[in-house]
Design a protein around this motif. Structure first.
Motif, PDB file in Angstrom:
ATOM      1  N   HIS A   1       0.744  -1.079  -0.341  1.00 35.30           N
ATOM      2  CA  HIS A   1      -0.128  -0.135  -0.177  1.00 35.30           C
ATOM      3  C   HIS A   1       1.037   1.108  -0.280  1.00 35.30           C
ATOM      4  O   HIS A   1       1.030   2.351  -0.456  1.00 35.30           O
TER       5      HIS A   1
ATOM      6  N   ASP B   1      -2.481   4.468  -5.331  1.00 32.66           N
ATOM      7  CA  ASP B   1      -3.399   3.881  -4.457  1.00 32.66           C
ATOM      8  C   ASP B   1      -4.754   4.313  -4.703  1.00 32.66           C
ATOM      9  O   ASP B   1      -5.390   3.405  -4.445  1.00 32.66           O
TER      10      ASP B   1
ATOM     11  N   VAL C   1      -9.741   3.148   1.999  1.00 35.06           N
ATOM     12  CA  VAL C   1      -8.928   3.262   0.867  1.00 35.06           C
ATOM     13  C   VAL C   1     -10.101   3.437  -0.444  1.00 35.06           C
ATOM     14  O   VAL C   1     -10.355   3.551  -1.201  1.00 35.06           O
TER      15      VAL C   1
END
Length: 477
Positions: free
Chosen positions: A145, A154, A179
């Motif tokens: 990540h 990302d 996310v």
């Protein structure tokens, strides 16, 4: 002449065209066939001067995973090339290695450490790596990540979807949601991953909310995987909310032609949803309307019927299943034995249980033993139930099955068997408060006040106290 013309004529002689080995590689269905194409490429020198051919060969090997040692072949093939592999080749290799997490990460680490390497991880690299790290400690996913953030990827749809899935597999649904919320654009694939993340982690209401946002607010296409996940959430959510939402999803499916006719996966999800929420008529209507069913479809209906007290219906469905030649599995037989518990048909249950391995190839699990102990306990055959638990060979007894016996002892007033059940439960769980309370109440009901006092002293010495509502053994059978 036609053949000669097709081959072409050059200087009075026939010129044979080079076979399209790249196309042949794409069409190979087995490693043996692909190895023959690989050999032809080596003999013809194609691999030495044609990066595209090498790419197609690598992709073909990757698509045959998990065939025997495809990753080894891929690595050897890469090492044999006389030129630097391009990003497509390296990403293809990572895809094949994803089923072996440590191999994938070692290969990726090697690529990053190599000096003057033209390889830069891109939007197609991270999903393969994240798939690999979903089977590793969460630190690996966090490192990827961070690397994705460093490369500005990302928020990419492919990478973001991989992160959502990796974090959800690790049970970090809150991180997966962060996310998800941070993505500037969310596709139907990403929404599906978020719905699945909530459903698979027991957050059923959240799964339904995200699904409603996906279809109602965003107006995205109704995807089969999202439908299956939200139906699973509806089935397990409990209460009327799940059934209400499940019916709405079913209606959406009908509007979009997804039930004309309904396929095995979605049909089974519908049957399971209706059966678990107690809407048995609707479950049977969907079941009967399916042109094709699998064992899981039958299991959903049989288990649902048994769970909601329709024992005879469950057994009738089981006999129909056998007539149609569908092989039952362990889950089927749990439903069948549960149905016998509903109907009290002890002799038939004994016969099915005794013939499980020979007739169906299914070794009894703790769930099958639990059904039999429950049925024997309801019938007052407490000694036989105890002997069955002590004679278990295919699995170990747990506190749940001993607790079922203790409940039966409470209902029938059998203190001797209850005392032995309590001893076994305390061996497995010394801090179980409930068993002391149940046994003390049984002593009191029998007027054995000296035993009540003795047990209270034991509880006091063990620093135990009766905590209202803490008993793990409850119910009247």
């Amino acid at each position: 002449m036609a053949a000669a013309a097709a081959a072409g004529n050059h200087g009075g002689g026939v010129v044979r065209r080079r076979p399209n080995l790249s196309l042949l590689a794409d069409r190979c269905a087995t490693l043996r066939a692909l190895a023959a194409v690989h050999a032809a490429m080596l003999v013809s020198g194609r691999l030495a001067d044609d990066a595209f051919a090498a790419s197609r060969l690598l992709a073909a090997y990757a698509s045959l995973s998990p065939s025997p040692s495809p990753s080894t072949i891929l690595l050897r093939l890469l090492a044999s090339l006389p030129y630097v592999p391009n990003s497509f080749m390296l990403n293809t290799t990572l895809r094949a290695l994803a089923s072996s997490p440590s191999s994938a990460l070692r290969f990726f680490s090697l690529l990053r450490r190599r000096r003057n390497s033209p390889f830069t991880p891109g939007r197609h690299t991270f999903p393969f790596l994240l798939k690999a790290t979903s089977h590793l400690p969460i630190r690996a996913t966090e490192q990827l990540h961070a690397l994705a953030v460093r490369h500005g990827l990302d928020c990419d749809a492919h990478v973001g979807n991989g992160l959502v899935r990796a974090y959800s597999v690790a049970g970090l649904v809150g991180v997966a949601r962060k996310v998800f919320d941070g993505m500037p654009e969310r596709s139907g694939v990403v929404y599906t991953s978020m719905v699945s993340a909530y459903a698979q982690n027991g957050m059923y209401e959240d799964a339904m909310v995200v699904f409603e946002e996906m279809v109602g607010v965003e107006g995205l296409e109704l995807r089969g995987a999202a439908v299956a996940s939200v139906l699973s959430a509806c089935a397990r959510s409990g209460g009327s909310r799940g059934l209400e939402m499940g019916r709405r999803v079913h209606g959406m499916m009908e509007e979009r032609g997804m039930t004309a006719p309904v396929g095995v996966i979605l049909g089974t999800a519908l049957v399971d949803m209706y059966a678990k929420t107690g809407a048995m008529e609707e479950a049977m209507e969907v079941f009967d309307g399916m042109p094709e069913r699998c064992t899981a479809t039958w299991n959903a209906l049989i288990t649902g019927l048994a769970r909601h007290g329709h024992g005879e219906g469950a057994l009738s469905t089981f006999h129909r299943m056998r007539r149609e030649g569908v092989p039952p599995n362990a889950t089927t037989l749990v439903g069948v034995l549960s149905a016998y518990c509903c109907t009290g048909r002890l002799d038939e249950a004994r016969h099915v249980f005794a013939s499980m391995e020979k007739e169906f190839g299914v070794a009894p699990t703790i769930q099958h033993y639990g059904c039999m102990v429950d049925l024997l306990g309801r019938s007052g055959l407490l000694i036989e139930a105890e002997e069955m638990i002590r004679g278990m060979t295919t699995c170990d007894a747990d506190t749940v099955i001993w607790g079922a016996l203790l409940t039966a002892c409470k209902n029938h007033g059998d203190i001797d068997v209850a005392e032995r059940a309590v001893q076994e439960m305390l061996k497995l769980d010394p801090d179980n408060h409930g068993v002391y309370v149940v046994l003390s109440n049984m002593y009191a009901e029998a007027g054995r006040w000296q035993d009540v006092d003795k047990l209270r002293k034991v509880m006091k010495q063990a620093r135990l106290s009766k905590i209202p509502g803490s008993s793990e053994v409850a119910g009247d059978g």
